[in-house]
Motif scaffolding. Structure first.
Motif, PDB file in Angstrom:
ATOM      1  N   GLN A 187       0.011   0.720   0.251  1.00 57.73           N
ATOM      2  CA  GLN A 187      -0.999   1.651  -0.272  1.00 57.73           C
ATOM      3  C   GLN A 187      -1.816   0.922  -1.339  1.00 57.73           C
ATOM      4  O   GLN A 187      -1.335  -0.023  -1.962  1.00 57.73           O
ATOM      5  CB  GLN A 187      -0.312   2.878  -0.876  1.00 57.73           C
ATOM      6  CG  GLN A 187       0.801   2.501  -1.846  1.00 57.73           C
ATOM      7  CD  GLN A 187       1.574   3.715  -2.336  1.00 57.73           C
ATOM      8  OE1 GLN A 187       1.152   4.836  -2.131  1.00 57.73           O
ATOM      9  NE2 GLN A 187       2.678   3.480  -2.998  1.00 57.73           N
ATOM     10  N   SER A 189      -2.562   2.120  -4.091  1.00 55.81           N
ATOM     11  CA  SER A 189      -2.168   2.574  -5.437  1.00 55.81           C
ATOM     12  C   SER A 189      -1.662   1.415  -6.296  1.00 55.81           C
ATOM     13  O   SER A 189      -1.651   1.515  -7.529  1.00 55.81           O
ATOM     14  CB  SER A 189      -1.099   3.662  -5.331  1.00 55.81           C
ATOM     15  OG  SER A 189      -1.610   4.765  -4.640  1.00 55.81           O
ATOM     16  N   ARG A 213       1.474  -0.615   7.334  1.00 53.82           N
ATOM     17  CA  ARG A 213       2.709   0.169   7.521  1.00 53.82           C
ATOM     18  C   ARG A 213       3.141   0.036   8.968  1.00 53.82           C
ATOM     19  O   ARG A 213       2.297   0.085   9.864  1.00 53.82           O
ATOM     20  CB  ARG A 213       2.450   1.657   7.245  1.00 53.82           C
ATOM     21  CG  ARG A 213       2.098   1.938   5.814  1.00 53.82           C
ATOM     22  CD  ARG A 213       1.827   3.428   5.607  1.00 53.82           C
ATOM     23  NE  ARG A 213       1.231   3.623   4.291  1.00 53.82           N
ATOM     24  CZ  ARG A 213       0.850   4.786   3.800  1.00 53.82           C
ATOM     25  NH1 ARG A 213       0.998   5.873   4.524  1.00 53.82           N
ATOM     26  NH2 ARG A 213       0.317   4.854   2.602  1.00 53.82           N
ATOM     27  N   ASP A 215       3.707   1.806  11.293  1.00 56.05           N
ATOM     28  CA  ASP A 215       3.534   3.072  12.012  1.00 56.05           C
ATOM     29  C   ASP A 215       3.190   2.777  13.470  1.00 56.05           C
ATOM     30  O   ASP A 215       2.483   1.821  13.761  1.00 56.05           O
ATOM     31  CB  ASP A 215       2.357   3.871  11.413  1.00 56.05           C
ATOM     32  CG  ASP A 215       2.687   4.438  10.040  1.00 56.05           C
ATOM     33  OD1 ASP A 215       3.876   4.436   9.675  1.00 56.05           O
ATOM     34  OD2 ASP A 215       1.749   4.856   9.331  1.00 56.05           O
ATOM     35  N   TYR A 222      -2.604   3.721  12.641  1.00 61.69           N
ATOM     36  CA  TYR A 222      -2.669   2.324  13.047  1.00 61.69           C
ATOM     37  C   TYR A 222      -1.828   1.531  12.049  1.00 61.69           C
ATOM     38  O   TYR A 222      -1.748   1.916  10.874  1.00 61.69           O
ATOM     39  CB  TYR A 222      -4.142   1.860  13.022  1.00 61.69           C
ATOM     40  CG  TYR A 222      -4.413   0.766  14.016  1.00 61.69           C
ATOM     41  CD1 TYR A 222      -4.417   1.027  15.381  1.00 61.69           C
ATOM     42  CD2 TYR A 222      -4.653  -0.548  13.591  1.00 61.69           C
ATOM     43  CE1 TYR A 222      -4.653   0.026  16.299  1.00 61.69           C
ATOM     44  CE2 TYR A 222      -4.891  -1.553  14.518  1.00 61.69           C
ATOM     45  CZ  TYR A 222      -4.879  -1.260  15.871  1.00 61.69           C
ATOM     46  OH  TYR A 222      -5.104  -2.260  16.770  1.00 61.69           O
ATOM     47  N   PHE A 225      -4.538  -0.345   8.209  1.00 62.77           N
ATOM     48  CA  PHE A 225      -5.693   0.534   8.016  1.00 62.77           C
ATOM     49  C   PHE A 225      -6.237   0.318   6.610  1.00 62.77           C
ATOM     50  O   PHE A 225      -5.759  -0.556   5.883  1.00 62.77           O
ATOM     51  CB  PHE A 225      -5.321   2.001   8.307  1.00 62.77           C
ATOM     52  CG  PHE A 225      -4.247   2.571   7.419  1.00 62.77           C
ATOM     53  CD1 PHE A 225      -2.911   2.268   7.640  1.00 62.77           C
ATOM     54  CD2 PHE A 225      -4.564   3.402   6.355  1.00 62.77           C
ATOM     55  CE1 PHE A 225      -1.914   2.794   6.827  1.00 62.77           C
ATOM     56  CE2 PHE A 225      -3.573   3.937   5.541  1.00 62.77           C
ATOM     57  CZ  PHE A 225      -2.245   3.622   5.775  1.00 62.77           C
ATOM     58  N   GLN A 227      -7.669   1.943   2.815  1.00 60.34           N
ATOM     59  CA  GLN A 227      -7.677   3.082   1.891  1.00 60.34           C
ATOM     60  C   GLN A 227      -8.720   2.867   0.809  1.00 60.34           C
ATOM     61  O   GLN A 227      -9.038   1.731   0.450  1.00 60.34           O
ATOM     62  CB  GLN A 227      -6.308   3.241   1.218  1.00 60.34           C
ATOM     63  CG  GLN A 227      -5.235   3.796   2.134  1.00 60.34           C
ATOM     64  CD  GLN A 227      -3.940   4.111   1.402  1.00 60.34           C
ATOM     65  OE1 GLN A 227      -3.655   3.549   0.355  1.00 60.34           O
ATOM     66  NE2 GLN A 227      -3.147   5.006   1.965  1.00 60.34           N
ATOM     67  N   GLU A 290      -5.580  15.419   7.902  1.00 55.82           N
ATOM     68  CA  GLU A 290      -5.217  14.942   6.564  1.00 55.82           C
ATOM     69  C   GLU A 290      -5.995  13.652   6.263  1.00 55.82           C
ATOM     70  O   GLU A 290      -5.999  12.724   7.061  1.00 55.82           O
ATOM     71  CB  GLU A 290      -3.717  14.656   6.523  1.00 55.82           C
ATOM     72  CG  GLU A 290      -3.237  14.229   5.154  1.00 55.82           C
ATOM     73  CD  GLU A 290      -1.872  13.538   5.230  1.00 55.82           C
ATOM     74  OE1 GLU A 290      -0.936  14.137   5.776  1.00 55.82           O
ATOM     75  OE2 GLU A 290      -1.785  12.399   4.750  1.00 55.82           O
ATOM     76  N   ILE A 291      -6.672  13.636   5.116  1.00 55.07           N
ATOM     77  CA  ILE A 291      -7.389  12.395   4.810  1.00 55.07           C
ATOM     78  C   ILE A 291      -6.861  11.667   3.581  1.00 55.07           C
ATOM     79  O   ILE A 291      -7.160  10.496   3.390  1.00 55.07           O
ATOM     80  CB  ILE A 291      -8.922  12.582   4.669  1.00 55.07           C
ATOM     81  CG1 ILE A 291      -9.261  13.735   3.761  1.00 55.07           C
ATOM     82  CG2 ILE A 291      -9.580  12.688   6.003  1.00 55.07           C
ATOM     83  CD1 ILE A 291     -10.747  13.787   3.488  1.00 55.07           C
ATOM     84  N   GLY A 292      -6.072  12.327   2.759  1.00 51.00           N
ATOM     85  CA  GLY A 292      -5.557  11.555   1.625  1.00 51.00           C
ATOM     86  C   GLY A 292      -4.730  12.355   0.658  1.00 51.00           C
ATOM     87  O   GLY A 292      -4.544  13.566   0.811  1.00 51.00           O
TER      88      GLY A 292
HETATM   89  C1  FA5 Z   1      -0.797   7.419  -0.119  1.00 55.75           C
HETATM   90  O1  FA5 Z   1      -0.885   6.325   0.419  1.00 55.75           O
HETATM   91  C2  FA5 Z   1      -0.965   7.578  -1.592  1.00 55.75           C
HETATM   92  N1  FA5 Z   1      -1.012   6.281  -2.216  1.00 55.75           N
HETATM   93  C3  FA5 Z   1      -2.213   8.393  -1.893  1.00 55.75           C
HETATM   94  C4  FA5 Z   1      -2.354   8.730  -3.337  1.00 55.75           C
HETATM   95  C5  FA5 Z   1      -3.114   7.940  -4.170  1.00 55.75           C
HETATM   96  C6  FA5 Z   1      -1.729   9.866  -3.857  1.00 55.75           C
HETATM   97  C7  FA5 Z   1      -3.264   8.260  -5.512  1.00 55.75           C
HETATM   98  C8  FA5 Z   1      -1.869  10.182  -5.179  1.00 55.75           C
HETATM   99  C9  FA5 Z   1      -2.626   9.396  -6.004  1.00 55.75           C
HETATM  100  P1  FA5 Z   1      -0.422   8.698   2.127  1.00 55.75           P
HETATM  101  O2  FA5 Z   1       0.754   7.934   2.554  1.00 55.75           O
HETATM  102  O3  FA5 Z   1      -0.428  10.157   2.431  1.00 55.75           O
HETATM  103  O4  FA5 Z   1      -0.670   8.560   0.564  1.00 55.75           O
HETATM  104  O5  FA5 Z   1      -1.714   8.026   2.769  1.00 55.75           O
HETATM  105  C10 FA5 Z   1      -3.010   8.408   2.399  1.00 55.75           C
HETATM  106  C11 FA5 Z   1      -3.919   8.521   3.626  1.00 55.75           C
HETATM  107  O6  FA5 Z   1      -3.948   7.288   4.337  1.00 55.75           O
HETATM  108  C12 FA5 Z   1      -3.480   9.531   4.655  1.00 55.75           C
HETATM  109  O7  FA5 Z   1      -3.853  10.831   4.284  1.00 55.75           O
HETATM  110  C13 FA5 Z   1      -4.245   9.072   5.875  1.00 55.75           C
HETATM  111  O8  FA5 Z   1      -5.604   9.481   5.799  1.00 55.75           O
HETATM  112  C14 FA5 Z   1      -4.205   7.575   5.701  1.00 55.75           C
HETATM  113  N2  FA5 Z   1      -3.153   6.988   6.542  1.00 55.75           N
HETATM  114  C15 FA5 Z   1      -1.828   6.959   6.306  1.00 55.75           C
HETATM  115  N3  FA5 Z   1      -1.172   6.283   7.270  1.00 55.75           N
HETATM  116  C16 FA5 Z   1      -2.119   5.885   8.152  1.00 55.75           C
HETATM  117  C17 FA5 Z   1      -2.099   5.103   9.360  1.00 55.75           C
HETATM  118  N4  FA5 Z   1      -0.998   4.580   9.856  1.00 55.75           N
HETATM  119  N5  FA5 Z   1      -3.288   4.872   9.990  1.00 55.75           N
HETATM  120  C18 FA5 Z   1      -4.449   5.347   9.483  1.00 55.75           C
HETATM  121  N6  FA5 Z   1      -4.541   6.069   8.342  1.00 55.75           N
HETATM  122  C19 FA5 Z   1      -3.390   6.328   7.676  1.00 55.75           C
END
Ligand code: FA5
Length: 348
Positions: A187, A189, A213, A215, A222, A225, A227, A290-292
């Protein structure tokens, strides 16, 4: 002879004429200089050194005038071809729809647009490394040793191959400075921590980049990806600022094509590094996608980087760039973005 040569070379108007003159004066067999050189044999012995010197000086002079004439003709040629270029003629049409024409990948276009919008909202774009250590990917983000987010099945830990017994290769975890395994960041973060460690408050940054990841790929997942991470820390920052900034972000991002309000919803959620935490969904293709994730930076995170949570508060968010790009263009399968089929890519 030198002045003869100079006058003749200056008159030459093309390369053929100049070549004829070069043969006449400097020709190795029957040139005029050669004739003089041959005559040197009969010069009195005492006069020979002086005559030799004079001969060399004249020869050099003739060669220099030839060089000058060559340069003059070469630059004249350039001028005349420049004159032949007619700037008033219509240009060749540029076909953007042709797949042969190079263009930026849709994800790159999305990233540029996001940076531009967040820049207008006062957020500076920064970058962080894709290979991370335990501290930045976990510890500083309040993710303890036993947390499932550290699972090897959920992360790409780095390993090096070393020669084992009987010539077999063995995997050895690649360790960071703290002796703990390195990994591809899962991530963005991690960049929050890198920035907070180095900068005193107030902080207002975005960081856009690749994350990894293990996944299984499907329509919305994917293994690699992108962020976009946002972080704002200053005295008095609240959840209302988070919602306001995100709302302005969607409206600028998606509202460019339509004036309709963009439907986004916030759901309560949990992240170790934010409290309270939310997840954001956007209406896409007849359902919520879900976007984030987002939330208020956890006081533990602030304390660990030397900030005083009594003095400053902050919000952070992390959104999936692919999903936002998909929503923008109506792309229904994330894998289309990475198949590298030019017929698909040429549409953007
Ligand atoms: C996070 O990664 C947190 N770091 C987000 C965050 C940041 C929370 C700051 C609080 C403060 P999450 O694992 O839910 O959260 O991923 C965030 C977004 O990344 C998801 O909502 C989705 O849009 C995208 N995402 C996650 N996994 C995948 C994937 N394998 N392929 C494409 N997009 C993805």
């Amino acid at each position: 002879l030198a002045s003869d040569a100079q006058a003749a070379f200056e008159k030459a108007t093309d390369n053929d004429a100049l070549e004829a003159l070069r043969v006449e004066f400097l020709g190795a067999k029957a040139g005029r200089l050669k004739a003089i050189q041959k005559g040197m044999g009969s010069v009195d012995k005492t006069d020979k050194p002086a005559a030799g010197q004079r001969f060399n000086a004249v020869k050099e002079l003739v060669e220099q005038t030839l060089e000058a004439a060559l340069t003059r003709l070469a630059s004249a040629t350039t001028t005349s071809s420049a004159e032949a270029f007619d700037a008033t003629r219509p240009g060749k049409p540029y076909h953007r729809s042709e797949w042969r024409v190079g263009r930026l990948h849709p994800i790159t276009q999305t990233i540029e647009r996001m940076k531009e919008i967040m820049g207008r909202l006062g957020f500076t774009a920064v970058e962080g490394p894709e290979v991370e250590d335990d501290h930045h990917n976990f510890v500083a983000l309040n993710i303890p040793e036993s947390h499932p987010a550290r699972d090897p099945l959920d992360n790409f830990y780095l390993a090096t191959a070393v020669a084992g017994q009987n010539g077999t290769a063995e995997r050895l975890a690649a360790a960071g400075p703290d002796g703990k395994p390195l990994l591809l960041r899962s991530q963005t973060s991690t960049v929050q921590i890198r920035v907070l460690e180095e900068t005193p408050p107030p902080v207002r940054i975005v960081s856009l980049g690749r994350v990894y990841r293990p996944d299984t790929a499907d329509a919305t997942h994917y293994p690699m990806f992108h962020q976009i991470e946002g972080l704002c820390v200053a005295p008095g920052v609240t959840m209302a600022d988070l919602k306001g900034v995100l709302q302005m972000f969607w409206q600028s991002y998606f509202g460019m094509e339509s004036n309709e309000p963009i439907e986004v919803r916030f759901r309560p959620s949990f992240f170790p590094f934010t409290e309270p935490s939310v997840e954001c969904d956007i209406w896409h293709d007849g359902k919520w996608m879900e976007i984030g994730g987002a939330g208020m930076v956890d006081p533990n995170v602030l304390r660990a980087v030397g900030y005083d949570p009594e003095e400053v508060t902050g919000f952070a968010f992390g959104l999936g760039i692919e999903r936002i790009c998909m929503r923008q263009h109506g792309i229904t399968d994330i894998r289309d973005l990475y198949t590298n089929d030019v017929r698909f890519l040429a549409q953007f």
